[in-house]
Motif scaffolding. Structure first.
Motif, mmCIF file in Angstrom:
data_model
loop_
_atom_site.group_PDB
_atom_site.id
_atom_site.type_symbol
_atom_site.label_atom_id
_atom_site.label_comp_id
_atom_site.label_asym_id
_atom_site.label_seq_id
_atom_site.Cartn_x
_atom_site.Cartn_y
_atom_site.Cartn_z
ATOM 1 N N ARG A 1 0.909 -1.285 -0.107
ATOM 2 C CA ARG A 1 0.196 -0.077 0.004
ATOM 3 C C ARG A 1 0.962 1.271 -0.001
ATOM 4 N NH1 ARG A 1 -3.296 -3.377 3.882
ATOM 5 N NH2 ARG A 1 -1.640 -2.548 5.273
ATOM 6 N N TYR A 2 2.127 1.117 0.119
ATOM 7 C CA TYR A 2 3.002 2.399 0.215
ATOM 8 C C TYR A 2 2.739 3.310 -0.912
ATOM 9 C CZ TYR A 2 6.755 1.497 -3.333
ATOM 10 O OH TYR A 2 7.415 1.100 -4.655
ATOM 11 N N PRO A 3 2.564 3.175 -2.115
ATOM 12 C CA PRO A 3 2.266 4.256 -2.950
ATOM 13 C C PRO A 3 1.069 4.941 -2.676
ATOM 14 C CG PRO A 3 2.694 2.080 -4.215
ATOM 15 C CD PRO A 3 2.669 1.809 -2.755
ATOM 16 N N ALA B 1 -7.562 12.309 1.783
ATOM 17 C CA ALA B 1 -7.094 11.164 0.920
ATOM 18 C C ALA B 1 -8.323 10.131 0.881
ATOM 19 C CB ALA B 1 -5.770 10.338 1.301
ATOM 20 N N ARG B 2 -9.186 10.287 1.716
ATOM 21 C CA ARG B 2 -10.130 9.284 2.146
ATOM 22 C C ARG B 2 -11.090 9.119 0.632
ATOM 23 N NH1 ARG B 2 -15.663 9.186 2.659
ATOM 24 N NH2 ARG B 2 -16.310 7.489 4.165
ATOM 25 N N ASP B 3 -11.441 9.907 0.022
ATOM 26 C CA ASP B 3 -12.357 9.669 -1.183
ATOM 27 C C ASP B 3 -11.773 9.111 -2.397
ATOM 28 O OD1 ASP B 3 -14.539 10.804 0.414
ATOM 29 O OD2 ASP B 3 -14.375 12.751 -0.607
ATOM 30 N N GLU B 4 -10.491 9.230 -2.329
ATOM 31 C CA GLU B 4 -9.544 8.597 -3.472
ATOM 32 C C GLU B 4 -9.410 7.034 -2.967
ATOM 33 O OE1 GLU B 4 -5.275 9.300 -5.855
ATOM 34 O OE2 GLU B 4 -6.615 11.158 -4.919
ATOM 35 N N LEU B 5 -8.719 6.855 -1.835
ATOM 36 C CA LEU B 5 -8.437 5.614 -1.395
ATOM 37 C C LEU B 5 -9.555 4.632 -1.020
ATOM 38 C CD1 LEU B 5 -5.421 6.656 0.975
ATOM 39 C CD2 LEU B 5 -5.472 6.021 -1.629
ATOM 40 N N LEU B 6 -10.604 5.027 -0.593
ATOM 41 C CA LEU B 6 -11.625 4.103 -0.219
ATOM 42 C C LEU B 6 -11.966 3.048 -1.220
ATOM 43 C CD1 LEU B 6 -13.887 5.562 2.420
ATOM 44 C CD2 LEU B 6 -12.335 3.570 2.823
ATOM 45 N N GLU C 1 -11.396 -0.878 8.561
ATOM 46 C CA GLU C 1 -9.881 -1.729 8.403
ATOM 47 C C GLU C 1 -9.110 -0.695 7.516
ATOM 48 O OE1 GLU C 1 -9.149 -5.531 5.800
ATOM 49 O OE2 GLU C 1 -11.051 -5.496 6.500
ATOM 50 N N THR C 2 -9.314 -0.055 6.553
ATOM 51 C CA THR C 2 -8.650 0.710 5.514
ATOM 52 C C THR C 2 -7.820 1.980 6.563
ATOM 53 O OG1 THR C 2 -10.005 0.126 3.820
ATOM 54 C CG2 THR C 2 -8.178 1.855 3.559
ATOM 55 N N TRP C 3 -8.848 2.464 7.132
ATOM 56 C CA TRP C 3 -8.043 3.495 7.995
ATOM 57 C C TRP C 3 -7.024 3.027 9.075
ATOM 58 C CZ3 TRP C 3 -7.566 4.393 13.125
ATOM 59 C CH2 TRP C 3 -7.328 5.662 13.627
ATOM 60 N N ALA D 1 -3.279 4.052 9.304
ATOM 61 C CA ALA D 1 -2.727 4.804 10.380
ATOM 62 C C ALA D 1 -1.687 4.066 11.131
ATOM 63 C CB ALA D 1 -4.034 4.648 11.427
ATOM 64 N N ALA D 2 -1.652 2.730 10.837
ATOM 65 C CA ALA D 2 -0.527 1.821 11.246
ATOM 66 C C ALA D 2 0.829 2.117 10.937
ATOM 67 C CB ALA D 2 -0.764 0.158 11.442
ATOM 68 N N ALA D 3 0.537 2.240 9.558
ATOM 69 C CA ALA D 3 1.740 2.456 8.699
ATOM 70 C C ALA D 3 2.284 3.935 9.088
ATOM 71 C CB ALA D 3 1.562 2.535 7.179
ATOM 72 N N HIS D 4 1.529 4.888 9.215
ATOM 73 C CA HIS D 4 1.985 6.299 9.585
ATOM 74 C C HIS D 4 2.389 6.160 11.063
ATOM 75 C CE1 HIS D 4 1.642 10.632 10.206
ATOM 76 N NE2 HIS D 4 1.155 10.312 11.363
ATOM 77 N N GLN D 5 2.047 5.250 11.896
ATOM 78 C CA GLN D 5 2.543 5.377 13.352
ATOM 79 C C GLN D 5 4.104 4.542 13.024
ATOM 80 O OE1 GLN D 5 1.845 6.803 15.876
ATOM 81 N NE2 GLN D 5 0.203 7.668 15.247
ATOM 82 N N GLU D 6 4.169 3.792 12.237
ATOM 83 C CA GLU D 6 5.513 2.941 12.180
ATOM 84 C C GLU D 6 6.615 4.027 11.390
ATOM 85 O OE1 GLU D 6 4.562 -0.477 9.624
ATOM 86 O OE2 GLU D 6 3.466 -1.147 11.276
#
Length: 159
Positions: free
Chosen positions: A43-45, A111-116, A127-129, A133-138
């Motif tokens: 999901r990084y891109p 980014a929500r409307d584009e990513l969901l 689940e997506t959020w 959010a976990a990647a952001h924390q990492e």
């Protein structure tokens, strides 16, 4: 497209401006235990899209994604392979400051409307959020430790 993005903290005195040296750095798993590393999944891109909505911190600033997931490209001899991306220690420190103060919910709202739609639509939002959010924390933890150590960061898309 690559399956993940590997980020590795490197002490500035050890960093070489050589694609060959960087390839050895990432190929040698013994080095992995000596260097702090973070790996973002496929999901990084899309993670980049979250930071693209961040307000500029100064006049003429580029989107934050350029520094969070980007960097100065260092091209490999094999031009079919993606370049390494390099951040200086000062740039890594600025990323750490940005991630420490960033409001993830505000970034998500942008980014929500584009990513969901890519991840199952509104029914999968929790689940997506959570995944983003976990990647952001990492990333926040990785860059905070990197800045504290005064290290530079080298990134490479990897299979």
């Amino acid at each position: 497209m690559s399956a993940n993005l590997r980020l590795r903290a490197v002490p500035p005195p050890a960093l070489r401006n050589s694609a060959t040296w960087l390839e050895r750095l990432f190929e040698n798993e013994a080095d992995a235990s000596r260097h702090r590393e973070e790996v973002l999944d496929k999901r990084y891109p899309d993670q980049e899209r979250i930071y693209a909505g961040a307000p500029a911190q100064g006049a003429g600033d580029r989107p934050q994604s350029q520094v969070v997931l980007g960097g100065r490209p260092l091209f490999r001899p094999d031009r079919h392979k993606p370049p390494f991306l390099v951040l200086t220690a000062a740039q890594a420190r600025r990323v750490a400051e940005f991630l420490t103060t960033a409001d993830f919910d505000a970034l998500w709202a942008f980014a929500r409307d584009e990513l969901l739609p890519r991840y199952g639509g509104p029914a999968a939002e929790r689940e997506t959020w959570s995944a983003f959010a976990a990647a952001h924390q990492e990333l926040r933890a990785f860059y905070a430790q990197t800045a504290e150590s005064g290290d530079a960061v080298v990134k490479v898309p990897a299979a």
